[in-house]
Design a protein around this motif. Structure first.
Motif, short mmCIF file in Angstrom:
data_model
loop_
_atom_site.label_atom_id
_atom_site.label_comp_id
_atom_site.label_asym_id
_atom_site.label_seq_id
_atom_site.Cartn_x
_atom_site.Cartn_y
_atom_site.Cartn_z
N ALA A 101 -32.69 -11.96 34.73
CA ALA A 101 -32.59 -13.40 35.01
C ALA A 101 -32.97 -13.71 36.45
N ASP A 102 -32.49 -12.92 37.39
CA ASP A 102 -32.83 -13.14 38.80
C ASP A 102 -34.32 -12.91 39.04
N ALA A 103 -34.84 -11.83 38.49
CA ALA A 103 -36.26 -11.53 38.68
C ALA A 103 -37.13 -12.61 38.05
N LYS A 104 -36.75 -13.07 36.86
CA LYS A 104 -37.52 -14.13 36.20
C LYS A 104 -37.48 -15.41 37.02
N GLY A 105 -36.34 -15.72 37.61
CA GLY A 105 -36.23 -16.90 38.45
C GLY A 105 -37.18 -16.84 39.63
N PHE A 106 -37.24 -15.68 40.28
CA PHE A 106 -38.19 -15.51 41.39
C PHE A 106 -39.63 -15.57 40.88
N LEU A 107 -39.88 -14.90 39.76
CA LEU A 107 -41.24 -14.84 39.21
C LEU A 107 -41.73 -16.22 38.81
N ASP A 108 -40.86 -17.04 38.26
CA ASP A 108 -41.25 -18.39 37.86
C ASP A 108 -41.69 -19.24 39.04
N GLN A 109 -41.27 -18.88 40.23
CA GLN A 109 -41.65 -19.61 41.44
C GLN A 109 -42.85 -18.99 42.14
N LEU A 126 -40.00 -8.14 31.17
CA LEU A 126 -40.48 -9.16 32.10
C LEU A 126 -42.00 -9.04 32.28
N LEU A 127 -42.50 -7.84 32.39
CA LEU A 127 -43.95 -7.62 32.48
C LEU A 127 -44.64 -8.14 31.23
N ASN A 128 -44.10 -7.82 30.08
CA ASN A 128 -44.67 -8.25 28.81
C ASN A 128 -44.66 -9.78 28.70
N ALA A 129 -43.57 -10.40 29.07
CA ALA A 129 -43.47 -11.86 29.00
C ALA A 129 -44.42 -12.54 29.98
N SER A 130 -44.69 -11.89 31.09
CA SER A 130 -45.54 -12.47 32.14
C SER A 130 -47.02 -12.16 31.94
N TRP A 131 -47.34 -11.21 31.09
CA TRP A 131 -48.72 -10.73 30.98
C TRP A 131 -49.74 -11.84 30.72
N PRO A 132 -49.46 -12.84 29.87
CA PRO A 132 -50.46 -13.88 29.63
C PRO A 132 -50.91 -14.63 30.89
N ARG A 133 -50.06 -14.74 31.88
CA ARG A 133 -50.45 -15.46 33.10
C ARG A 133 -51.12 -14.58 34.13
N ILE A 134 -51.14 -13.27 33.88
CA ILE A 134 -51.72 -12.33 34.84
C ILE A 134 -53.20 -12.13 34.51
N ALA A 170 -48.08 -12.73 40.73
CA ALA A 170 -47.10 -12.30 39.73
C ALA A 170 -47.05 -10.78 39.57
N LEU A 171 -48.21 -10.17 39.39
CA LEU A 171 -48.23 -8.72 39.20
C LEU A 171 -47.82 -7.95 40.46
N PRO A 172 -48.31 -8.33 41.64
CA PRO A 172 -47.80 -7.64 42.84
C PRO A 172 -46.28 -7.77 42.99
N PHE A 173 -45.74 -8.93 42.64
CA PHE A 173 -44.29 -9.12 42.69
C PHE A 173 -43.60 -8.17 41.72
N LEU A 174 -44.11 -8.08 40.50
CA LEU A 174 -43.51 -7.19 39.50
C LEU A 174 -43.59 -5.73 39.95
N ILE A 175 -44.68 -5.36 40.56
CA ILE A 175 -44.84 -3.99 41.06
C ILE A 175 -43.80 -3.71 42.16
N ASP A 176 -43.62 -4.68 43.03
CA ASP A 176 -42.67 -4.51 44.14
C ASP A 176 -41.23 -4.37 43.66
N ILE A 177 -40.87 -5.08 42.60
CA ILE A 177 -39.47 -5.07 42.17
C ILE A 177 -39.16 -3.99 41.14
N ALA A 178 -40.16 -3.30 40.63
CA ALA A 178 -39.94 -2.29 39.60
C ALA A 178 -38.85 -1.27 39.95
N PRO A 179 -38.83 -0.73 41.17
CA PRO A 179 -37.80 0.26 41.48
C PRO A 179 -36.37 -0.30 41.46
N PHE A 180 -36.26 -1.62 41.48
CA PHE A 180 -34.94 -2.25 41.57
C PHE A 180 -34.47 -2.82 40.24
#
Length: 74
Positions: free
Chosen positions: A11-19, A44-52, A25-35
């Motif tokens: 939920a937190d990651a999606k909130g940041f990603l939506d902004q 989250l990656l799958n849900a975001s893929w259409p916009r990438i 989007a993809l660099p953000f997802l890469i950065d947060i993966a370890p966390f």
């Protein structure tokens, strides 16, 4: 930014990603993966893929994420 956290929730990651703008989007997802939990990050990656649209630019970095290695090694 989030280096002090143990785990970032979906939920937190999606909130940041939506902004985040689409090209970041993809660099953000890469950065947060370890966390994030693997299943939540992949969801989250799958849900975001259409916009990438710039995935090819980040292929190598995506494979370097904690969860990208598994698919690459198989």
């Amino acid at each position: 930014m989030i280096g002090h956290l143990d785990k970032l929730t979906y939920a937190d990651a999606k909130g940041f990603l939506d902004q985040t703008e689409d090209t970041r989007a993809l660099p953000f997802l890469i950065d947060i993966a370890p966390f994030m939990d693997e299943k939540e990050w992949l969801a989250l990656l799958n849900a975001s893929w259409p916009r990438i649209k710039n995935a090819d630019e980040y292929r190598d970095q995506l494979l370097q994420t904690p969860y990208g290695r598994h698919a690459h090694e198989k």
